[in-house]
Structure formats: structure tokens, C-alpha cells
Design an enzyme around this catalytic site. Structure first.
Site, PDB file in Angstrom:
ATOM      1  CG  ASP A 359      -6.223  50.940   2.516  1.00 27.23           C
ATOM      2  OD1 ASP A 359      -7.254  51.637   2.583  1.00 27.23           O
ATOM      3  OD2 ASP A 359      -5.112  51.421   2.232  1.00 27.23           O
TER       4      ASP A 359
HETATM    5  C1  NOJ Z   1      -7.424  54.270   1.364  1.00 26.76           C
HETATM    6  C2  NOJ Z   1      -6.186  54.724   2.075  1.00 26.76           C
HETATM    7  O1  NOJ Z   1      -5.084  53.963   1.643  1.00 26.76           O
HETATM    8  C3  NOJ Z   1      -6.307  54.636   3.583  1.00 26.76           C
HETATM    9  O2  NOJ Z   1      -5.164  55.200   4.160  1.00 26.76           O
HETATM   10  C4  NOJ Z   1      -7.544  55.332   4.051  1.00 26.76           C
HETATM   11  O3  NOJ Z   1      -7.633  55.273   5.447  1.00 26.76           O
HETATM   12  C5  NOJ Z   1      -8.750  54.684   3.392  1.00 26.76           C
HETATM   13  N1  NOJ Z   1      -8.639  54.804   1.937  1.00 26.76           N
HETATM   14  C6  NOJ Z   1     -10.053  55.299   3.827  1.00 26.76           C
HETATM   15  O4  NOJ Z   1     -10.196  56.550   3.251  1.00 26.76           O
END
Ligand code: NOJ
Length: 865
Positions: A359
Site C-alpha cells: 500500500d
Molecule cells: C492508500 C489506500 O489504502 C489504497 O487503497 C490506495 O489504493 C492507495 N492509497 C493509492 O491511492
């Protein structure tokens, strides 16, 4: 001069960036973990934003520039590690690449499958697609591509270019003949661009319990990513809704692993059919937003396997290309640095052939590569820091043998293989989103919407659950007058994109939650517009009152109307935005904007009060649910850009309600088995102990004899159904002798072996029994029923009383009887044996029920195993 709209948008982005940054560290190499500091999660974003601009402004388009990844003169002593300066290869980290499973395809149950040509939608999952040959071919091509790559080039394949350094939210740079990758949110639409569809949220798709619609939604969404040149769509999201207040539950598929697993499976087959890579996220146990980067979810092995990991197993069986590891720790080790979950469960047990990305900002050190992380996103240590744990640090670690080159080869191979596997080497469209420059005309170059509005309307209607309908209050039949009450009936005051990432107090209909799981609305049909248009057909008098705060006025407005429809909502989202004190998670389970009082004020004056709810999850509706003047309750979930039209279809009976609850609606918030764990200091790691184990949602209510208000799987129709003629037929499919031995072993009480792909093996998942039964439409109108199969394990198994293991849907005209079918596999009947580390059949009689909900059983049987 910068116009006010641009300025407010930039401010909003700055908020987002600030809140997503984990630390301001400017280390140029890996930092000691003690230097890590927690995120600022208290940002309130109220800025107005819109990216649907038809005028073009001068912009600078940033192309993907890699973070410094090359190093030619690495001095070992200059490289910091999480334990201090590195002076010598710190230890040996043995690594064996996991081979693709080699079992020969056995059609029709195990056909060789290309992700662009998935198996047809069944009413249940009696085909086990075999993606291994497609992976094997892709691996061959990827291995040839990297054969002459330098270490630095291979590292560049694994390292994102850094936050806001490219067109997409994540970018892998061009390396030699590999053109790089665009990774883009979200699970319900293409984020940060124009001319795209806002699909119903994951929770709405799950509420349909309809495989065909879930697959179709995945495909249409995938087609939009593809049209915009996105290689990797960052969805579906499949966290479990362990805590009813969890901020991102609406992005996922509800509070049952089987339903979530099937929704994930169909979504991924649809998404990848379009040619894009799907990403199963967030792996794993990211069940609350509060302190998501600073909490350890402490989960026992059986619960992990049976509840939280199961949807990822189904994702692997759907041939998913990528998995995103989550922000939190799992049993005291960060998920993205957790060998057990990344390498042992996902890659070894499930035989996952694609790649694991972090993530955004969730990579915690360089050695995560050894734990099983293949790609770091967005690339930088903290978003915008310009530093990275991979890049030069990973290069150094490979050069000094701390991380084996075989492991680096595996990382790069997996990433490139996924690209070949999805045939993205063959004329893939150019990227036409510019995430961080909304005025860039590039965002309007491709209109990706097609006719997806029709599907949105269908999924949103099918995902609407009718909870109460007294005296045939619904469907509406040419009412003389209607009053619409509540802001949730209205178009949002400042347009559909009044807040960046939808992160603000909704002033109109709630059609999605907030955070990265969103898209910009190209348009948004509110109930006000849709109902007024439909009411003209009957020349109905329509009035409205969108003011939630003037209760006397709302009551007075309701007096003359034949039907009073009150619209209420409840919102939540991702932790980097705080709305009205809700730091992502919901502070409580009551309706927003005094919704309960509004319903009571209207019901006090009008004896035909219908309540429509747009909510991210369960609400406590005790204040008014039994009110005699509340004649109907329509649980309309989050409908996307056709939300208002879908509500009309339900209210007027153009769509006979067939949605079912994907979670339990309790009488009291304290009835749920798990609550948010709050508190914690700036530096502590919060412990979240999953003490309820297997007993989440209805499993807990059943075991504890707690009566819910509306149980999991519940939903009414405008017609009625009767069930009869239960028949169980063993399915005798032929398999090879190796599989036969495993079957014998299982039948004798043995567990599945510890081996590559052991949990996704054919013998375990092929259909073992077919359960058939008749369903008759005994009511007055055409409609669809969702029969559900719940397994009851013997007490010795230590399982909850009833667990969902099958569902189907059948549509019938009045008086018609149809046969429904659900298949069950050995896996469906097994429990995870923590001692033997395999799936095993419990001792004793395994019973099951077929019913219309988790508490409304109509037929009962036992499996002859
Ligand atoms: C953090 C989020 O938890 C995730 O779901 C997302 O895809 C990424 N940021 C990118 O924006």
C-alpha cells in the site's frame, strides 16, 4: 493568477498529501525503524473541488521519473538498515521461487484459461479455472526479458517513481523494452480523471448476491481502466467488515468471507477480462482506519485462514495479477514485511504467481523483499519524501548478497509476467489520466463511459434491500402526492464533486464514501430529479423539503402527502480525511444529520412514511423501525451515479427488490462482536486482538443467541417464494491418481499437504455435491429469489452454528417453479487444522440448510461424507 477553484483544489491535494505522508524524513537511504513517526490523521478537508473542467489551462505534465535506483559504487558501511549500519551480509536469506502448479488441465471442471477469456458465469462456481499455463507462458517471456537486465534495471521494475511523480497514483518507470506501468485507484471507478463512470460501491455489488451482475460490473469497470490506459486497477477491496464502524467497509463486500470471496472472484474475472490487471487489497486485517499504520491485528491462524485470507484465496483462483499488502501489522509484524502472510500463505499455499505491491507508503524496510514484497508503492519511503527502501538500497542489498539476486529476479519476473499474462505487451492504450493535474486536457481525451450507466442503474437497484413493507406500501401505485424529505434526496449543493475525494459532509445524496476508493462523478442523478421525472407519468403532485434541521417544518410538509419519503444517510471513508469528527471510521452507528429525528418528525404526521437509507454500512434504526407509521424501509446502499434512478426503480416496482443484506443490522451497537480499538499514543503500536475469532457478524449473533434487527442475508420482495424437493447428488469427476490419493487422505480424516498451491488444489475445490431444490414464485409478480446454503458443522469442529457456503439466484414469473442448484466442494466442508497446517474434514455429521437468510431456513439436509 490562480483562480479560486484551482487554488482550492490544490489546497485539497496538499491536505491529502500531508495526511498520507507518514513522516517528513529526508534520509537518502533506508532509515532505522525508530525514526518512523505516525501519520497526521486529523486533517479536515472541506475544500471544494472539481476536475470536470471543459476549459484547458496551461499545465506541466510530469512524466514518470524514477527515484534514484542505480548505484555503481556502493560502500557497504554507508548503507543504513533497520538495525543499524550494514557492515557485512547480515545473514543468509534462503529463497526458493515458487513454481507454477503443473497439474494438467482437466476440462470441463479445470479448463486451461486465459484471463481475457474467463469461464462463463455459472449460478454457482462449478468450474475451477486453471490459469497456470497462462502464467507459465508469461513467466517464460518475462524471464527472457530480464535475462540481460542489470541489477539496477531489475530493481527499477520493482520501485515506484514516487508519489505525484507520474500520471497515475502509482507508476513503474520504463526500463529497456518494458514500457512501465500505470497503477490507478479505485474499486468503483477510475479515480482522478474525467468522463468515467461512478459505479455502485463494492458493498452495493455484494448486496445483489448476483454473480452475473457482479461480473458485469467488474468487466465494465475494467473496460474504463483499459480505455484510459491504466495497466493496474487498484481493486477489488476485500476487507471483512469485522467492525461495523470500519471506515472503508463500503469499498468491500460485507461481513462474510464466502460472500466476499465470491464477489471478489467474479469482480476479478470481469476486471481482467477487459485486459487490465486487478489488485486484491488490502492484504490483510486492515479492519479499521484509526491508527491503521500503527496497529497490530493479532489473529489466530485458523481465523486468518477461514475468515480474512479466504477472499484472497478466491482472488488467486480467479487468476488475480496483483495483491496489495496493507498498512497495519499482523501479529506484530508489518503486513508488507510479513513472511508468513506474503510468502507462506499467499505464494506457497495459494500458489499466487503474480506480484505483491505495498500500500502507498506501507513498505517498512528493504528486507521486505525477502519477506515476499515484490513492488514498493508509491516508491518513496513516505509519500513525497523522495527516498526509497527499494531503489538504491535494494540494489546495494543485492550487490552485497543480503538479498539474493534470485529473489530480485523473482520480483521483476512476477511483475513483468503479470504484464505479459494480461497481454499488455500487445498494443496497450496510452495513459490518458493525469491524476495530479485535473485541468490537463489529457483527462478528457478519452470518454470511457460507454453505456455503463444502464448497468450502474441495474446493479444499484439489485443491490437495494427491502427491509420492511407493511400493507403493500410499496411499490407505489400512482400516488396522488409525494413529499420528499431530507437532504439525502437532493443533488449535493455545490455539485457532485463538492469535496476532493468526496471527503466532506454530504449535502445531498450519498452515492459513495470518501477517500482513495472514489472517483469523480461525471454526473449524479439524485432521488429528487429521478422521482420527480417518474412521478410526472402519473401526474403526481411532488413536493420536497431538504432541510434536516427544521423538524417542525418537515412534519408539517408531510401532513398533506399521500406518501412521505424520508431520505437519511451515514458516511465514512479513509483515515487521511476527517469528516465531522469521523477519522475515517464512523464515530457511531446512527444516521447523520439528525436522521432519526427527521424520520420520527415525519412519521408523527404521516401514516405512510417510507424511509430510504443510503449508508456505508449498518445503522441502529431502533428509534423508528417499529413505528406504525413507518410503512416501508428501503436500504439503498451506495448507488453510484445512477443512485436516484435505481431508487425510483425499486419504489415503483420496475425492479422487484432482490438485494440481501451483506451484514447484520443489530438492535444495539454493543451487540456486534468487535468494536473499534481507539486511543494509543503517537508512537505506540495499538494491539487489536481478534478475540471473537471465527465469530464475526451473524456467526456471533447466532452463537450468542442475540436477536438482530435484520439478519445477514435478509431481504424482502414484492412477491413470495416457497422451497421444496431437496436432493443431494454426489459428483463423481475423474481426476488423476495423485489427486485421488489426496482425496482418499481427506476422506480418512487427513489434512491437505504442505505444498505449493495446496490450498487452491483442484481436488479440494472441484464440486463434490450438487444440491438441487425447487423454488416456486407463490406471489403476484415476477421476481428474483436468492436461495442461500448454510453449513452446520458438528460441535467438535468448533465452528459457528451456521456458515454461508453457497448462494444462487433464480427469477420466476408468478406460479412458476424452477430448479435451483448449488455445488459444494471438499474445501467448503473443511476447517483449517492449525496443527497439521492443512484443510481437513471435521469428524461427525455435517448438516446444512437452504434458506432465504441466515435465520430463515426452509430445507435441511446432511452431506454424506
Ligand atoms: C492508500 C489506500 O489504502 C489504497 O487503497 C490506495 O489504493 C492507495 N492509497 C493509492 O491511492
Amino acid at each position: 493568477m490562480m483562480g479560486p477553484t484551482l487554488r482550492t483544489w490544490l489546497l485539497a491535494v496538499v491536505h491529502v498529501v500531508a495526511a498520507q505522508s507518514l513522516t517528513n524524513s529526508t534520509f537518502s537511504s533506508a532509515v532505522p525503524s525508530s525514526a518512523w513517526s505516525p501519520p497526521n490523521t486529523s486533517t479536515t478537508t472541506t475544500a471544494s473541488s472539481s476536475s470536470s473542467f471543459l476549459t484547458s489551462l496551461p499545465v506541466t505534465t510530469t512524466s514518470a521519473t524514477p527515484l534514484p535506483a542505480t548505484t555503481t559504487s556502493t560502500t557497504l558501511t554507508s548503507v543504513a538498515t533497520e538495525t543499524g549500519p550494514l557492515t557485512w551480509p547480515i545473514s543468509e536469506y534462503p529463497f526458493t521461487p515458487f513454481p507454477t502448479p503443473t497439474l494438467a488441465p482437466i476440462p470441463p471442471v479445470y479448463p486451461e484459461t486465459d484471463p481475457l477469456n474467463p469461464p462463463p458465469i455459472g449460478t454457482d462456481y462449478n468450474v475451477v479455472p486453471d490459469f497456470a499455463p497462462a502464467w507459465a507462458a508469461a513467466y517464460g517471456k518475462a524471464q527472457s526479458m530480464i535475462a540481460n537486465f542489470t541489477i539496477e534495471q531489475k530493481v527499477n521494475i520493482t520501485t515506484g517513481v514516487g508519489w505525484m511523480n507520474g500520471l497515475c497514483v502509482g507508476n513503474i518507470p520504463t526500463v529497456a523494452n518494458f514500457p512501465g506501468l500505470c497503477l490507478q485507484d479505485s474499486p468503483l471507478g477510475v479515480r482522478f480523471t474525467d468522463f468515467v463512470t461512478a459505479f455502485p460501491a463494492g458493498i452495493t455489488a455484494a448486496s445483489t448476491w448476483n454473480r452475473a451482475l457482479i461480473r458485469a460490473r467488474g468487466l465494465a469497470l475494467g473496460q474504463e481502466f483499459y480505455a484510459k490506459g491504466v495497466n493496474v486497477g487498484l481493486g477489488p477491496m476485500m476487507n471483512m467488515g469485522r467492525v461495523a464502524q470500519g471506515g472503508r467497509n463500503w469499498e468491500g463486500f460485507g461481513a462474510d468471507p464466502f460472500l466476499t470471496g465470491e464477489a471478489a472472484y467474479e469482480t476479478i474475472l470481469g476486471l481482467q477480462q477487459s485486459g487490465i490487471q486487478a489488485t486484491a487489497k488490502h492484504y490483510i486485517n486492515n479492519e479499521q482506519e484509526w491508527k491503521r499504520t500503527q496497529e497490530s491485528s493479532n489473529v489466530d491462524d485458523r481465523t486468518e485462514h477461514e475468515i480474512y485470507a479466504h477472499p484472497f484465496l478466491r482472488s488467486v483462483m480467479a487468476g488475480v495479477s496483483a495483491v496489495m499488502c496493507s498498512y497495519n501489522l499482523v501479529n506484530d509484524t508489518y503486513a508488507c514485511n510479513n513472511y508468513k502472510i506474503l510468502s507462506d500463505i499467499l505464494k506457497r499455499e495459494y500458489g499466487f504467481q503474480g506480484y505483491v505491491m505495498s500500500d502507498w507508503g506501507a513498505t517498512m524496510n528493504t528486507l521486505s523483499a525477502v519477506a515476499g514484497l515484490d513492488m514498493t508503492m508509491a516508491g518513496d519511503i513516505t509519500l513525497g519524501s523522495g527516498t526509497t527502501y527499494f531503489g538504491a538500497n535494494l540494489t546495494a542489498y543485492v550487490m552485497n548478497n543480503t538479498v539474493s539476486e534470485a529473489r530480485l529476479d523473482d520480483m521483476a519476473t512476477r511483475i513483468i509476467a503479470a504484464w505479459y499474462y494480461m497481454h499488455q505487451d500487445q498494443g496497450y492504450p496510452n495513459v490518458t489520466v493525469d491524476s495530479f493535474h485535473p485541468y490537463n486536457p489529457l483527462n478528457q481525451e478519452v470518454n470511457a463511459q460507454s453505456n455503463h450507466d444502464q448497468l450502474v442503474r441495474q446493479v444499484a437497484a439489485a443491490g437495494t434491500v427491502l427491509l420492511k413493507n407493511e400493507g403493500n406500501a410499496l411499490p407505489l401505485t400512482k400516488p396522488k402526492s409525494i413529499v420528499l424529505v431530507g437532504s439525502d434526496a437532493a443533488p449535493p449543493v455545490s455539485g457532485p464533486n463538492e469535496y476532493a475525494d468526496q471527503g466532506g459532509d454530504p449535502t445531498g445524496i450519498l452515492a459513495m464514501g470518501w477517500g482513495s476508493g472514489t472517483t469523480n462523478f461525471t454526473y449524479l442523478i439524485s432521488p429528487y430529479e429521478a422521482i420527480q421525472a417518474r412521478a410526472r407519468e402519473d401526474q403526481t403532485t411532488v413536493s420536497w423539503d431538504f432541510d434536516n434541521w427544521n423538524l417542525d417544518q418537515a412534519g408539517n410538509d408531510a401532513i398533506p402527502a399521500e406518501v412521505a419519503i424520508v431520505f437519511i444517510n451515514s458516511d465514512s471513508g479513509e483515515a487521511y480525511i476527517t469528516v465531522d469528527g469521523n477519522v475515517g471510521d464512523r464515530k457511531n452507528l446512527t444516521a447523520w444529520h439528525e436522521g432519526d429525528q427527521l424520520v420520527l418528525a415525519v412519521a408523527a404526521q404521516n401514516n405512510n412514511t417510507i424511509v430510504v437509507v443510503n449508508s456505508v454500512g449498518p445503522l441502529i434504526i431502533e428509534p423508528w423501525v417499529d413505528h406504525p407509521n413507518v410503512t416501508a424501509i428501503v436500504w439503498a446502499s451506495l448507488g453510484g451515479n445512477e443512485a436516484g434512478n435505481a431508487i425510483v426503480d425499486i419504489l415503483y416496482g420496475a425492479w422487484n427488490p432482490s438485494g440481501r443484506l451483506p451484514y447484520t443490522i443489530a438492535k444495539n451497537a454493543s451487540d456486534y462482536p468487535a468494536q473499534l480499538v481507539l486511543g494509543g499514543t503517537a508512537t505506540d503500536i495499538l494491539s487489536i486482538d481478534y478475540t471473537e475469532g471465527l465469530y464475526i457478524d451473524y456467526r456471533w449473533f447466532d452463537a450468542q443467541n442475540i436477536t438482530p434487527r435484520y439478519e445477514f442475508g435478509y431481504g424482502l420482495s414484492y412477491t413470495t417464494f416457497e422451497y421444496s424437493q431437496l436432493v443431494i447428488t454426489p459428483i463423481d469427476a475423474s481426476v488423476d491418481s495423485a489427486q485421488e490419493d489426496l482425496i482418499q487422505n481427506w476422506e480418512n480424516g487427513g489434512a491437505s499437504p504442505i505444498a505449493e498451491g495446496s490450498s487452491t488444489a483442484l481436488w479440494l475445490h472441484m464440486p463434490l455435491f450438487q444440491v438441487t431444490f425447487n423454488v416456486e414464485n407463490t406471489g403476484p409478480v415476477y421476481g428474483g429469489e436468492i436461495p442461500q446454503l448454510y453449513v452446520h458443522h458438528p460441535p467438535s469442529a468448533g465452528e459457528p452454528p451456521s456458515i454461508l457456503k453457497g448462494f444462487t439466484n433464480i427469477e420466476l414469473v408468478p406460479g412458476q417453479t424452477g430448479q435451483a442448484s448449488i455445488t459444494i466442494s471438499r474445501y467448503d466442508l473443511s476447517v483449517w487444522d492449525v496443527v497439521r497446517q492443512g484443510w481437513a474434514k471435521p469428524n461427525g455429521t455435517i448438516g446444512f440448510s437452504i434458506g432465504a437468510s441466515s435465520r430463515d431456513f426452509r430445507l435441511n439436509g446432511t452431506f454424506p461424507v
